[in-house]
Design a protein around this motif. Sequence first.
Motif, PDB file in Angstrom:
ATOM      1  N   VAL A 165      -3.786   9.509  -5.203  1.00  0.00           N
ATOM      2  CA  VAL A 165      -3.594   8.292  -4.588  1.00  0.00           C
ATOM      3  C   VAL A 165      -3.389   8.783  -3.065  1.00  0.00           C
ATOM      4  CG1 VAL A 165      -2.779   6.436  -3.583  1.00  0.00           C
ATOM      5  CG2 VAL A 165      -3.715   6.290  -6.196  1.00  0.00           C
ATOM      6  N   VAL A 181      -0.409  -0.170 -12.958  1.00  0.00           N
ATOM      7  CA  VAL A 181       0.038   0.358 -12.144  1.00  0.00           C
ATOM      8  C   VAL A 181       1.551   0.291 -12.366  1.00  0.00           C
ATOM      9  CG1 VAL A 181       0.918   0.393  -9.476  1.00  0.00           C
ATOM     10  CG2 VAL A 181      -1.631  -0.515 -10.130  1.00  0.00           C
ATOM     11  N   VAL A 200      -3.162   9.684 -10.787  1.00  0.00           N
ATOM     12  CA  VAL A 200      -4.021   8.371 -11.370  1.00  0.00           C
ATOM     13  C   VAL A 200      -4.626   9.164 -12.830  1.00  0.00           C
ATOM     14  CG1 VAL A 200      -6.219   7.057 -11.425  1.00  0.00           C
ATOM     15  CG2 VAL A 200      -4.864   7.541  -8.885  1.00  0.00           C
ATOM     16  N   LEU A 241       1.843   3.373  -3.619  1.00  0.00           N
ATOM     17  CA  LEU A 241       0.611   3.029  -3.968  1.00  0.00           C
ATOM     18  C   LEU A 241       0.522   4.271  -3.624  1.00  0.00           C
ATOM     19  CD1 LEU A 241      -2.007   0.248  -4.460  1.00  0.00           C
ATOM     20  CD2 LEU A 241      -0.312   0.936  -6.143  1.00  0.00           C
ATOM     21  N   ILE A 242       0.459   4.881  -2.648  1.00  0.00           N
ATOM     22  CA  ILE A 242       0.535   6.508  -1.631  1.00  0.00           C
ATOM     23  C   ILE A 242       1.351   7.878  -2.720  1.00  0.00           C
ATOM     24  CG2 ILE A 242       0.128   8.132   0.443  1.00  0.00           C
ATOM     25  CD1 ILE A 242      -0.401   5.536   1.742  1.00  0.00           C
ATOM     26  N   PHE A 283      -9.978  -0.823  -6.088  1.00  0.00           N
ATOM     27  CA  PHE A 283      -8.813  -1.399  -6.653  1.00  0.00           C
ATOM     28  C   PHE A 283      -8.500  -2.757  -7.352  1.00  0.00           C
ATOM     29  CE2 PHE A 283      -3.740  -2.285  -6.192  1.00  0.00           C
ATOM     30  CZ  PHE A 283      -3.792  -2.056  -6.956  1.00  0.00           C
ATOM     31  N   VAL A 339      -5.240   4.185   1.101  1.00  0.00           N
ATOM     32  CA  VAL A 339      -5.133   2.507   0.601  1.00  0.00           C
ATOM     33  C   VAL A 339      -6.277   2.287   1.318  1.00  0.00           C
ATOM     34  CG1 VAL A 339      -4.960   0.473  -0.198  1.00  0.00           C
ATOM     35  CG2 VAL A 339      -3.389   2.472  -1.228  1.00  0.00           C
ATOM     36  N   ASP A 372      -9.189  -3.514  -1.163  1.00  0.00           N
ATOM     37  CA  ASP A 372      -8.909  -2.922  -1.485  1.00  0.00           C
ATOM     38  C   ASP A 372      -9.394  -1.754  -2.269  1.00  0.00           C
ATOM     39  OD1 ASP A 372      -6.798  -3.829   0.426  1.00  0.00           O
ATOM     40  OD2 ASP A 372      -5.622  -4.142  -1.423  1.00  0.00           O
ATOM     41  N   LEU A 426      -8.336   2.782  -3.295  1.00  0.00           N
ATOM     42  CA  LEU A 426      -8.097   3.133  -3.375  1.00  0.00           C
ATOM     43  C   LEU A 426      -8.378   4.862  -3.625  1.00  0.00           C
ATOM     44  CD1 LEU A 426      -6.328   2.977  -6.409  1.00  0.00           C
ATOM     45  CD2 LEU A 426      -4.998   2.408  -4.488  1.00  0.00           C
ATOM     46  N   GLU A 427      -7.904   6.169  -2.593  1.00  0.00           N
ATOM     47  CA  GLU A 427      -8.582   7.141  -2.183  1.00  0.00           C
ATOM     48  C   GLU A 427      -7.402   7.989  -2.728  1.00  0.00           C
ATOM     49  OE1 GLU A 427     -10.174   9.911   1.383  1.00  0.00           O
ATOM     50  OE2 GLU A 427      -9.135   8.419   2.303  1.00  0.00           O
ATOM     51  N   ILE A 428      -9.029   8.878  -3.675  1.00  0.00           N
ATOM     52  CA  ILE A 428      -8.041   9.933  -4.821  1.00  0.00           C
ATOM     53  C   ILE A 428      -8.315  11.050  -4.244  1.00  0.00           C
ATOM     54  CG2 ILE A 428      -8.274  10.492  -7.106  1.00  0.00           C
ATOM     55  CD1 ILE A 428      -8.899   7.042  -8.091  1.00  0.00           C
ATOM     56  N   HIS A 452       0.601  -1.227  -0.234  1.00  0.00           N
ATOM     57  CA  HIS A 452       0.144  -0.003  -0.429  1.00  0.00           C
ATOM     58  C   HIS A 452       1.075   1.287   0.583  1.00  0.00           C
ATOM     59  CE1 HIS A 452      -3.697  -2.203   1.558  1.00  0.00           C
ATOM     60  NE2 HIS A 452      -3.273  -2.337   0.686  1.00  0.00           N
TER      61      HIS A 452
END
Length: 170
Positions: free
Chosen positions: A116, A151, A105, A100-101, A143, A119, A126, A128-130, A97
């Motif tokens: 992102v 990715v 995106v 990914l932060i 996700f 997560v 999962d 993804l908080e965007i 995770h």
Amino acid sequence: MPDLICVGAIAGGFGVQGEVRLKSFCTTPEDIAAYAPLTTEDGTRSFTVTLTRPIPTGFAARLGGILTKEQADALKGLRLYAPRDRLPSLPDDEFYHADLIGLQVFDTGGAPLGEVIAVQNHGAGDLLEIRRGKGQESVLLPFTQAIVPTVDIAAGRIIADPPEGLLSTT
């Protein structure tokens, strides 16, 4: 890439002898003990970990230096981290995770969708908080391979094909 990866969290004390309720974020939950000693995010505290038994919310565990119920209760909510080099390498289609932060995106046409910022996983997979942009609320994007086909950690980006209407601004 961050040097520390969050591998678990303390859900509170368990019993009266200083054990904690430990939630593991590892693919094989009991592997969390193998990555010890675990540290706090800032590295100021370090704990050895001994799993004592499975419980419905994870494991009952003993942490080095935690001897009383009060000490265990005081750790509730604490996230535990392991150095990346102690963790297994992942296949190409799996990610920590933390990796990914901060990724940007884009939709399949190349239009920016946001960044992102977290997560999350509430039990169904999962998300993804965007962060869409300044002054806009964040959005949660599942996700999954279908919605997030690409990715590219090295390039710092994710290509997403969000469901119709998910990102509309109406």
